[in-house]
Design an enzyme around this catalytic site. Sequence first.
Site, mmCIF file in Angstrom:
data_model
loop_
_atom_site.group_PDB
_atom_site.id
_atom_site.type_symbol
_atom_site.label_atom_id
_atom_site.label_comp_id
_atom_site.label_asym_id
_atom_site.label_seq_id
_atom_site.Cartn_x
_atom_site.Cartn_y
_atom_site.Cartn_z
ATOM 1 N N CYS A 2 0.830 -1.187 0.000
ATOM 2 C CA CYS A 2 0.000 0.000 0.000
ATOM 3 C C CYS A 2 0.874 1.250 0.000
ATOM 4 O O CYS A 2 2.090 1.174 -0.146
ATOM 5 C CB CYS A 2 -0.920 0.009 1.222
ATOM 6 S SG CYS A 2 -1.876 -1.512 1.438
ATOM 7 N N LEU A 55 -3.719 -1.476 -1.660
ATOM 8 C CA LEU A 55 -3.688 -2.522 -2.675
ATOM 9 C C LEU A 55 -4.005 -3.813 -1.925
ATOM 10 O O LEU A 55 -3.160 -4.347 -1.210
ATOM 11 C CB LEU A 55 -2.321 -2.605 -3.348
ATOM 12 C CG LEU A 55 -2.159 -3.680 -4.428
ATOM 13 C CD1 LEU A 55 -3.046 -3.374 -5.635
ATOM 14 C CD2 LEU A 55 -0.698 -3.797 -4.864
ATOM 15 N N ILE A 58 -4.723 -9.556 1.091
ATOM 16 C CA ILE A 58 -5.218 -10.526 2.062
ATOM 17 C C ILE A 58 -6.454 -9.942 2.725
ATOM 18 O O ILE A 58 -6.495 -8.751 3.029
ATOM 19 C CB ILE A 58 -4.131 -10.851 3.110
ATOM 20 C CG1 ILE A 58 -2.946 -11.566 2.447
ATOM 21 C CG2 ILE A 58 -4.685 -11.705 4.246
ATOM 22 C CD1 ILE A 58 -1.764 -11.787 3.363
ATOM 23 N N ASN A 79 2.092 -0.634 5.363
ATOM 24 C CA ASN A 79 2.438 -0.992 3.988
ATOM 25 C C ASN A 79 3.302 -2.234 4.043
ATOM 26 O O ASN A 79 4.371 -2.220 4.660
ATOM 27 C CB ASN A 79 3.197 0.166 3.323
ATOM 28 C CG ASN A 79 3.800 -0.227 1.982
ATOM 29 O OD1 ASN A 79 3.273 -1.067 1.270
ATOM 30 N ND2 ASN A 79 4.927 0.388 1.651
ATOM 31 N N GLY A 80 2.864 -3.315 3.409
ATOM 32 C CA GLY A 80 3.681 -4.520 3.359
ATOM 33 C C GLY A 80 2.884 -5.767 3.652
ATOM 34 O O GLY A 80 1.655 -5.791 3.547
ATOM 35 N N GLU A 81 3.605 -6.818 4.024
ATOM 36 C CA GLU A 81 2.994 -8.099 4.345
ATOM 37 C C GLU A 81 3.770 -8.754 5.484
ATOM 38 O O GLU A 81 5.010 -8.764 5.467
ATOM 39 C CB GLU A 81 3.019 -9.060 3.137
ATOM 40 C CG GLU A 81 2.407 -8.517 1.853
ATOM 41 C CD GLU A 81 0.895 -8.403 1.895
ATOM 42 O OE1 GLU A 81 0.276 -8.965 2.835
ATOM 43 O OE2 GLU A 81 0.329 -7.753 0.993
ATOM 44 N N ASP A 104 -3.524 -9.595 8.075
ATOM 45 C CA ASP A 104 -2.299 -9.464 8.867
ATOM 46 C C ASP A 104 -2.196 -8.122 9.578
ATOM 47 O O ASP A 104 -1.405 -7.974 10.509
ATOM 48 C CB ASP A 104 -1.066 -9.701 7.998
ATOM 49 C CG ASP A 104 -0.962 -8.739 6.827
ATOM 50 O OD1 ASP A 104 -1.985 -8.168 6.410
ATOM 51 O OD2 ASP A 104 0.150 -8.583 6.289
ATOM 52 N N GLY A 368 13.367 -12.686 -7.880
ATOM 53 C CA GLY A 368 14.634 -13.257 -7.428
ATOM 54 C C GLY A 368 15.608 -12.262 -6.849
ATOM 55 O O GLY A 368 16.773 -12.609 -6.621
#
Length: 644
Positions: A2, A55, A58, A79-81, A104, A368
């Site tokens: 986000c 965004l 989950i 912002n994040g996961e 989360d 990666g």
Amino acid sequence: MCGLFGFHARSSLALAGRLDAATDLLAHRGPDGRGTFLAHGRGGNWQVGLGHRRLSMIDLAGSAQPMRSHDGRYTIVYNGEIYNYLELRDELAAMGHRFVTNGDTEVLIEAWRAWGEACLSRFNGMFAFLLWDSETDRLFAARDPFGKKPLFVAKGEGFHAFASEIEPLRKFPGIDDRLDTDSLREFLSYRYVPGPATFFRGIAKVPPGTFMVMEGAKVRTGRYFTTPFSRTSPDIDDFDEAVRLFGDKLDEAVRLRLRSDAPFGAFLSGGLDSSTIVALMSRHMSKPVATYSVGFDVPGSSELPYARQVAEAFGTDHHELAVGLGDFTSVWQEAVLRRGAPVSEPSDLPVLLLSKMAYRSVKMVLTGEGADELLGGYPKHRAEPWVARYQRLVPGGLHDLLVAPAARALPYAARRLKTVAGVAGIRDRQARMVAWFGGANSDQAAALYAGPRQARALDPLPFAADGAASALKRMLHFDQTSWLPDNLLERGDRMMMAGSIEGRMPFMDVGLAELAARFPDAFLTGAPKGKRVLRTLAAKLLPRDIIERRKVGFRVPVEQWFRTGLSAELRDLLQSGDATVRRVCNGAEIDRLLGEHLESRHNHEKVLWALANLEQFFRIFRPSLGEAAPAQDREADYLLASTF
């Protein structure tokens, strides 16, 4: 994934009306939802404003932000996961914590309630967040260990403001957005601005692995994470066991990053790193992995055939994007705007284009990034351990008299050999760390920039790895504390979020880094092409041709384009009468570098790319070009003087 904005300010400041506009400057980071929160502290002297663009990945229907805890005490924008949120939720529920959503974000709030600052070390993920505690009147800000998620801070008269990108802070009243001349000098050498500085005097990066606490006029800062390569001694001496442990940990990192309620896929270059990620994803998915690859319409500059080979081997739902010169230039200014700085790497632009394409069908991709910086995959990682031996055998005077001139005279195509020969003679380790991947060398930088002397001390952390077990580990520490957060991870966040897509990076797992730090150097760079542990693991997963092919990296053909289709634009950027870059740099030296490149006498693509992007930055942001700022007037110096 986000965008967030927030401020902590004296109540006398009329800032409430600015919250919505600042938040909406981050709409590209969160097209799925928005929200704001405004409150005053109990004493009435301080106010907090929080804004969020979402965004959704989950708990798509729930978990809107700003989110308030079930008892109303805590409010968060995030912002994040947090990839291990399900495990943490179970642990917290067993402790009696209450949950009303399935995402989360609420887990983060309850983890803070349970463990306070110690919760940061329990998170497996990428994050930046602001959390307001209405009972203590404290605003807490934190950033993830490696700096995968951005968090900028600006200090004005009577307030602090935070944002996921620079643009909302520049538009906020009372923030000094004049050019920082120290950052200009550093950019020419590094090709990026090393944190916590930015190009603007009053705006800084909250360093990775750190937090800030604001309570009234008091500000407290702290660091909760440093890279394990600076503090861990090798203790795993069985190579087969190392491969097994690494394979299990990487597989777990991939599995956790597949947690999503939105469609997802993978960016696939056809190289070792992203191909291994796709192979592991295929183990855990019941349907084909959606893969996305980008290449160029210049012969010899595209990895699309290699990516196609991997896609066929694993039966992926494969998508390709061939980028031409027109596509490349069409997003150049957008990339500079989103980065809030000159674009360090030409590869930013195709990543942005690929993100825009992928957003049509997915909202998240695994990538990666970070494998080379974790496992020693670059030629410099194999060269650096030999530098001390070379310098013992070759005195500095002899190097300067014979070796350095011979290196400069090497053919146009001998790019890597010229770099090694030049860098090997640098006796100062700090300068050498910068020079391996830097832009202008010391002579070029001195010739290009004759502005005010540097006043700011650099952040000592990237160079403070005395606890590292070897020269290789010291270099990996530098890569993980400077090159990654201030360049490659910055690219991954800004370019993907400009396309409204989330990037997850399994190689940037803290547990994986803790494990790799326990390996001896021979397990990392002990193969001819480096990354020995990963290559051995990948040999069990990937086509042989992918394992054995020469590493070329993701190289955009700007060297050729500068001499062909981009030459007119390059001349305009660097030689036009109103070019700001000629005001801050030596025009004659610019002309010399440009002429030598266009005539194919030397390859100056790195320096010319840096200078061209510097001019693009000046044209977009138009910062005031004042005198060098006193240290106490710059936000970056304020952070460096703190307790980090």
